[in-house]
Design a protein around this motif. Sequence first.
Motif, PDB file in Angstrom:
ATOM      1  N   GLN A  61       0.825  -1.178   0.000  1.00 61.40           N
ATOM      2  CA  GLN A  61       0.000   0.000   0.000  1.00 61.40           C
ATOM      3  C   GLN A  61       0.855   1.221   0.000  1.00 61.40           C
ATOM      4  OE1 GLN A  61      -3.132   0.223  -0.023  1.00 61.40           O
ATOM      5  NE2 GLN A  61      -3.448  -1.948  -0.224  1.00 61.40           N
ATOM      6  N   GLN A  62       0.359   2.158  -0.628  1.00 57.76           N
ATOM      7  CA  GLN A  62       1.068   3.421  -0.624  1.00 57.76           C
ATOM      8  C   GLN A  62       0.631   4.216   0.567  1.00 57.76           C
ATOM      9  OE1 GLN A  62       3.268   4.744  -2.322  1.00 57.76           O
ATOM     10  NE2 GLN A  62       3.530   3.051  -3.721  1.00 57.76           N
ATOM     11  N   PRO A  63       1.516   4.887   1.086  1.00 60.29           N
ATOM     12  CA  PRO A  63       1.125   5.735   2.210  1.00 60.29           C
ATOM     13  C   PRO A  63       0.595   7.066   1.753  1.00 60.29           C
ATOM     14  CG  PRO A  63       3.486   5.637   1.972  1.00 60.29           C
ATOM     15  CD  PRO A  63       2.911   4.825   0.851  1.00 60.29           C
ATOM     16  N   LEU A  64       0.030   7.744   2.681  1.00 62.84           N
ATOM     17  CA  LEU A  64      -0.506   9.045   2.382  1.00 62.84           C
ATOM     18  C   LEU A  64       0.580  10.063   2.625  1.00 62.84           C
ATOM     19  CD1 LEU A  64      -2.751  10.907   1.774  1.00 62.84           C
ATOM     20  CD2 LEU A  64      -3.408  10.855   4.167  1.00 62.84           C
ATOM     21  N   HIS A  65       0.716  10.960   1.736  1.00 63.09           N
ATOM     22  CA  HIS A  65       1.802  11.913   1.858  1.00 63.09           C
ATOM     23  C   HIS A  65       1.230  13.313   1.788  1.00 63.09           C
ATOM     24  CE1 HIS A  65       5.666  13.764   1.194  1.00 63.09           C
ATOM     25  NE2 HIS A  65       5.180  14.369   0.147  1.00 63.09           N
ATOM     26  N   THR A  66       1.559  14.083   2.742  1.00 69.01           N
ATOM     27  CA  THR A  66       1.075  15.463   2.728  1.00 69.01           C
ATOM     28  C   THR A  66       2.237  16.392   2.482  1.00 69.01           C
ATOM     29  OG1 THR A  66      -0.576  14.867   4.349  1.00 69.01           O
ATOM     30  CG2 THR A  66      -0.143  17.205   4.052  1.00 69.01           C
ATOM     31  N   ALA A  67       2.121  17.224   1.492  1.00 66.13           N
ATOM     32  CA  ALA A  67       3.214  18.152   1.193  1.00 66.13           C
ATOM     33  C   ALA A  67       2.716  19.566   1.265  1.00 66.13           C
ATOM     34  CB  ALA A  67       3.754  17.869  -0.197  1.00 66.13           C
ATOM     35  N   GLN A  68       3.558  20.422   1.708  1.00 67.75           N
ATOM     36  CA  GLN A  68       3.227  21.839   1.734  1.00 67.75           C
ATOM     37  C   GLN A  68       3.663  22.441   0.424  1.00 67.75           C
ATOM     38  OE1 GLN A  68       1.075  22.098   4.390  1.00 67.75           O
ATOM     39  NE2 GLN A  68       1.944  24.127   4.623  1.00 67.75           N
ATOM     40  N   ALA A  71      -3.385  -7.117   4.786  1.00 70.36           N
ATOM     41  CA  ALA A  71      -2.610  -6.312   5.734  1.00 70.36           C
ATOM     42  C   ALA A  71      -3.106  -4.878   5.733  1.00 70.36           C
ATOM     43  CB  ALA A  71      -1.129  -6.346   5.378  1.00 70.36           C
ATOM     44  N   VAL A  72      -3.091  -4.251   6.909  1.00 73.52           N
ATOM     45  CA  VAL A  72      -3.590  -2.871   7.019  1.00 73.52           C
ATOM     46  C   VAL A  72      -2.715  -2.055   7.965  1.00 73.52           C
ATOM     47  CG1 VAL A  72      -6.019  -3.379   6.513  1.00 73.52           C
ATOM     48  CG2 VAL A  72      -5.178  -3.587   8.853  1.00 73.52           C
ATOM     49  N   ASN A  73      -2.890  -0.743   7.887  1.00 79.60           N
ATOM     50  CA  ASN A  73      -2.325   0.188   8.867  1.00 79.60           C
ATOM     51  C   ASN A  73      -0.829   0.061   9.074  1.00 79.60           C
ATOM     52  OD1 ASN A  73      -4.813   1.248   9.306  1.00 79.60           O
ATOM     53  ND2 ASN A  73      -5.267  -0.096  11.043  1.00 79.60           N
ATOM     54  N   GLY A  74      -0.097   0.238   8.003  1.00 77.22           N
ATOM     55  CA  GLY A  74       1.349   0.187   8.140  1.00 77.22           C
ATOM     56  C   GLY A  74       1.953   1.565   7.967  1.00 77.22           C
ATOM     57  N   SER A  75       3.283   1.591   7.941  1.00 78.55           N
ATOM     58  CA  SER A  75       3.962   2.862   7.728  1.00 78.55           C
ATOM     59  C   SER A  75       5.313   2.619   7.105  1.00 78.55           C
ATOM     60  CB  SER A  75       4.144   3.595   9.061  1.00 78.55           C
ATOM     61  OG  SER A  75       5.001   2.830   9.893  1.00 78.55           O
ATOM     62  N   LEU A  76       5.821   3.646   6.508  1.00 76.61           N
ATOM     63  CA  LEU A  76       7.139   3.566   5.894  1.00 76.61           C
ATOM     64  C   LEU A  76       7.875   4.855   6.227  1.00 76.61           C
ATOM     65  CD1 LEU A  76       9.116   2.192   3.857  1.00 76.61           C
ATOM     66  CD2 LEU A  76       8.009   3.546   2.094  1.00 76.61           C
ATOM     67  N   THR A  77       9.079   4.711   6.818  1.00 76.65           N
ATOM     68  CA  THR A  77       9.869   5.911   7.062  1.00 76.65           C
ATOM     69  C   THR A  77      10.811   6.122   5.888  1.00 76.65           C
ATOM     70  OG1 THR A  77      11.433   4.552   8.273  1.00 76.65           O
ATOM     71  CG2 THR A  77       9.834   5.795   9.569  1.00 76.65           C
ATOM     72  N   TYR A  78      10.969   7.337   5.531  1.00 74.71           N
ATOM     73  CA  TYR A  78      11.871   7.653   4.423  1.00 74.71           C
ATOM     74  C   TYR A  78      12.506   9.002   4.709  1.00 74.71           C
ATOM     75  CZ  TYR A  78       8.089  10.688   2.787  1.00 74.71           C
ATOM     76  OH  TYR A  78       7.129  11.640   2.711  1.00 74.71           O
ATOM     77  N   GLY A  79      13.455   9.387   3.897  1.00 77.40           N
ATOM     78  CA  GLY A  79      14.085  10.686   4.124  1.00 77.40           C
ATOM     79  C   GLY A  79      14.001  11.548   2.898  1.00 77.40           C
ATOM     80  N   ILE A  80      13.806  12.830   3.118  1.00 73.22           N
ATOM     81  CA  ILE A  80      13.915  13.752   1.991  1.00 73.22           C
ATOM     82  C   ILE A  80      15.040  14.728   2.297  1.00 73.22           C
ATOM     83  CG2 ILE A  80      11.524  13.592   1.236  1.00 73.22           C
ATOM     84  CD1 ILE A  80      10.981  16.235   2.563  1.00 73.22           C
ATOM     85  N   LEU A 109       4.689  -7.174   6.729  1.00 67.01           N
ATOM     86  CA  LEU A 109       5.560  -7.078   7.907  1.00 67.01           C
ATOM     87  C   LEU A 109       6.634  -6.021   7.696  1.00 67.01           C
ATOM     88  CD1 LEU A 109       5.996 -10.871   8.699  1.00 67.01           C
ATOM     89  CD2 LEU A 109       4.723  -9.211  10.047  1.00 67.01           C
ATOM     90  N   ALA A 110       7.189  -5.991   6.499  1.00 65.50           N
ATOM     91  CA  ALA A 110       8.243  -5.015   6.216  1.00 65.50           C
ATOM     92  C   ALA A 110       7.727  -3.589   6.297  1.00 65.50           C
ATOM     93  CB  ALA A 110       8.842  -5.280   4.841  1.00 65.50           C
ATOM     94  N   LEU A 111       6.445  -3.424   6.060  1.00 64.72           N
ATOM     95  CA  LEU A 111       5.866  -2.080   6.108  1.00 64.72           C
ATOM     96  C   LEU A 111       5.116  -1.844   7.410  1.00 64.72           C
ATOM     97  CD1 LEU A 111       4.647  -1.801   2.420  1.00 64.72           C
ATOM     98  CD2 LEU A 111       6.465  -0.489   3.487  1.00 64.72           C
TER      99      LEU A 111
END
Lengths: 435, 516
Positions: B47-54, B160-169, B124-126
């Motif tokens: 699943q793709q996460p939701l991303h909020t950008a300013q 699978a539901v409700n995961g997250s992914l940390t990343y860096g910008i 699991l990875a996410l």
Amino acid sequence: MLKGYVPPYNATVVQKLLDQGALLMGKTNLDEFAMGSGSTDGVFGPVKNPWSYSKQYREKRKQNPHSESGDSDWLITGGSSGGSAAAVSAFTCYAALGSDTGGSTRNPAAHCGLVGFKPSYGLVSRHGLIPLVNSMDVPGILTRYVDDAAIVLGVLAGHDPKDSTTVPINKPLVLSSLEDVSKLCIGIPKEYLVPELSSEIQCLWSRAADLFESEGAKVIEVSLPHTSYSIVCYHVLCTSEVASNMARFDGLQYGHRCDIDVSTEAMYAATRREGFNDVVRGRILSGNFFLLKENYENYFVKAQKVRRLIANDFVNAFNSGVDVLLTPTTLSEAVPYLEFIKEDNRTRSAQDDIFTQAVNMAGLPAVNIPIALSNQGLPIGLQFIGRAFCDQQLLTVAKWFEKQVQFPVIQLQELVDNCSAILENEKLASVSLKQ
Amino acid sequence: MAAPMLRWGCRGRRWALACVDGGSCHRRGAPTGSTSNRIRGQSSVAQQPLHTAQKPRKGEHKWAAVVGLEIHAQISSNSKLFSGSQVRFSAPPNSLVSFFDASLPGTLPVLNRRCVEAAVMTGLALNCHINKKSLFDRKHYFYADLPAGYQITQHRLPIAVNGSLTYGISAGKECGQVIPKMVRVKQIQLEQDSGKSLHDDLRSQTLIDLNRAEGQLRVDANISVHHPGEPLGVRTEVKNLNSIRFLAKAIDYEIQRQISELENGGEILNETRSFHEKLGCTVSMRDKEAKQDYRFMPEPNLPPLLLYDATSLPTGADPQQVINIDQIRETLPELPSVTRERLVQQYGMLPEHSFTLLNEVGLLEFFQNVMKETRAEPKKVTSWVLNIFLGYLKQENLAVSESPVTPSALAELLDLLDSRTISSSAAKQVFEELWKREGKTPGQIVSEKQLELMQDRGALEQFCYSVMKDHPQVVMDVKKGNPRAINKLIGLVRKATLNRADPAVIKEILEKQLSS
């Protein structure tokens, strides 16, 4: 729709029989896509009940001053697996396969004086069975005797990796002879006594119950309170699954394809209009209506809930000590074709499925056993319903009953003799039961 | 047909569908005809996460964009999700089609175990919650590349539901700072892909290939804009983006388009758009109806999918017949976030360095191999790998695997530097030579080019002394306090020593001599 379609694979049930040395005699007629209770709405025309030509029936008809002459008064076989029933009934084969979604095997069995067996859902593979209602369909077995049905079931039952809804069986099916029914408890569902039931069948039903009781079995009345909702519930779920299952028939990969090539949509629409009869199209439209987002909760989900209640009715009945339920299979004996077609398919199905379709909703095993001939000389059968996956026990009880009632063999010899005489004169080699 | 999780095309393909729904709860737009133009990969994608950008604009109000991504990724497996037919790239059209894939009547779906395992691993990875019970549904629509007239997916209860992914910008090129961010993964679902359509406009016909295994990624982006604090805006869906680059461009374009539209008093339609690669813009797709009713229905031929873990596993269960989540968790390789954390702890590198090391294929392994063979400090190695080595790679557009410099060679070079055999600038020279692929070792290059640092301190002191003597003015400048003057002296000494002296040592000697 499937004109010219030759399947490139065998259904698991067919393959299993072939592996045991069975000979495929031929393919039989049915209501289109198994939708119907008369076997009158197939592309190849309606199926005639062999009992129309039996000595038993003909003799009774001669006594009737209002009978018409000729062949115009032939009777339906019931349906939708009427062709298979006619084939077995007329002694053309040892056994035949049908399908049973709402009674399509048991109904023609009753009208043709046969053993029509519906196995528990999940016992016999549906791989290769063109689906009508995936959650209710099972392959059905039609034979003249219970032993034969048991032999066929023994070959067919078991887990099929190609069908994810089948379960493994832990021991092979062996039918033993039941001598003593005193430990048996027979349940009579009171809701199945409906006003439309013919008095003849009602009487036979009662006599059957008496028979069990006189031989020492316990016979009690039970209640299946949600019975009156089952027709409607069945209709919603059946049409919904039908709409889904028929979506694949578009003429693209196989079967009939129309000549229109303006656009894909136009081609689909024309192919499906040409390839399906009114009955099928009607059910597809209904089904799609029930599956619409705004209707789904109120129709489909509601129907599923009611289905659960209906299934629970049976569970409760069996839990109260009942081993087997005894009910009629049909409202009456086979009717003449001309009378049958006075009502449309949908009306007929709703009427005729009344005793049989709740069983499909609950996934239980059930069997029609012919009990006696009617006053018209036509077969009447009764239905036994067993617990889920207790098919062996059900057949054991059915076999005992069969032995008790000694249902007469259909007498077609006169017909055959007549044919032979005619054919001898015309020096034709084959004998046909067609008139 | 069956493809786990991410949405895949191809019939019978395994697709796993990662669906991430952005902030809005709108129904997805209907796939119109043009969606089947592309190849749909098989594989499951999370699943793709939701991303909020300013995205503030010159205007009175600030705008915030909300983006949700639906990623379709093909699962790597030998056979399709629901049928036994093989998965192979570039097979001739319709050569990998089973009876089920062609939707012949009477065929039934059979779930592919490997695909389920892959979906669980991805979940699991996410950091998703794995649903021990998940369900399959039919999603109905008519299209030539969907032979059954429906697609088997997981609409009601995905795996699978409700995961997250940390990343860096990165905050900016110069400062090189990486800001950690987190994106939500709404769900991961197994799904089968449809076939591939090839439109032949010349003959007004469409050819269908029911193989469907191309391994491509496909993303649909849902985009809306709104003013912070106000309700979310109407979203549009941009479909069938199959590269990260185009995905970014399409999103940027669409955000700006929506902002312009709204600022000019227009309104945004809830519609499906496609990205025109050459023009770099999104265009509205032919939309017969804005919302299509898929008539979702439970898939009656597939019982609920039950997964177990160590606590719920029934005793005596045949391991071939069950899937144990805990067991799968153990087979997971070290996840990137864990690796990055470990690198920071172990080598003391900055977080942004750990991101860079992991973002380049093979770079982490290269780094670790160098570390194994060299005595040099981790910080030095990090700096050389990320700045010099990576720089050379990028310049020639090479992958790490194509590098002319092996980890051993770099390790040897760094040892020479560490032992002060050569100077830093000499080392860079050596590296340049190594890059030329002439097969020489660093040691050889150093001796050939006489790059060894002067070891004789006495001689160096002599050089310094003479330079100072020859340039009294500069010496004066230094004594006056001019900070740059000493560099001039250092430069002169270096020149005199033919660059064979360590500038740091030169400086030290000069300072000593000046102070005396």
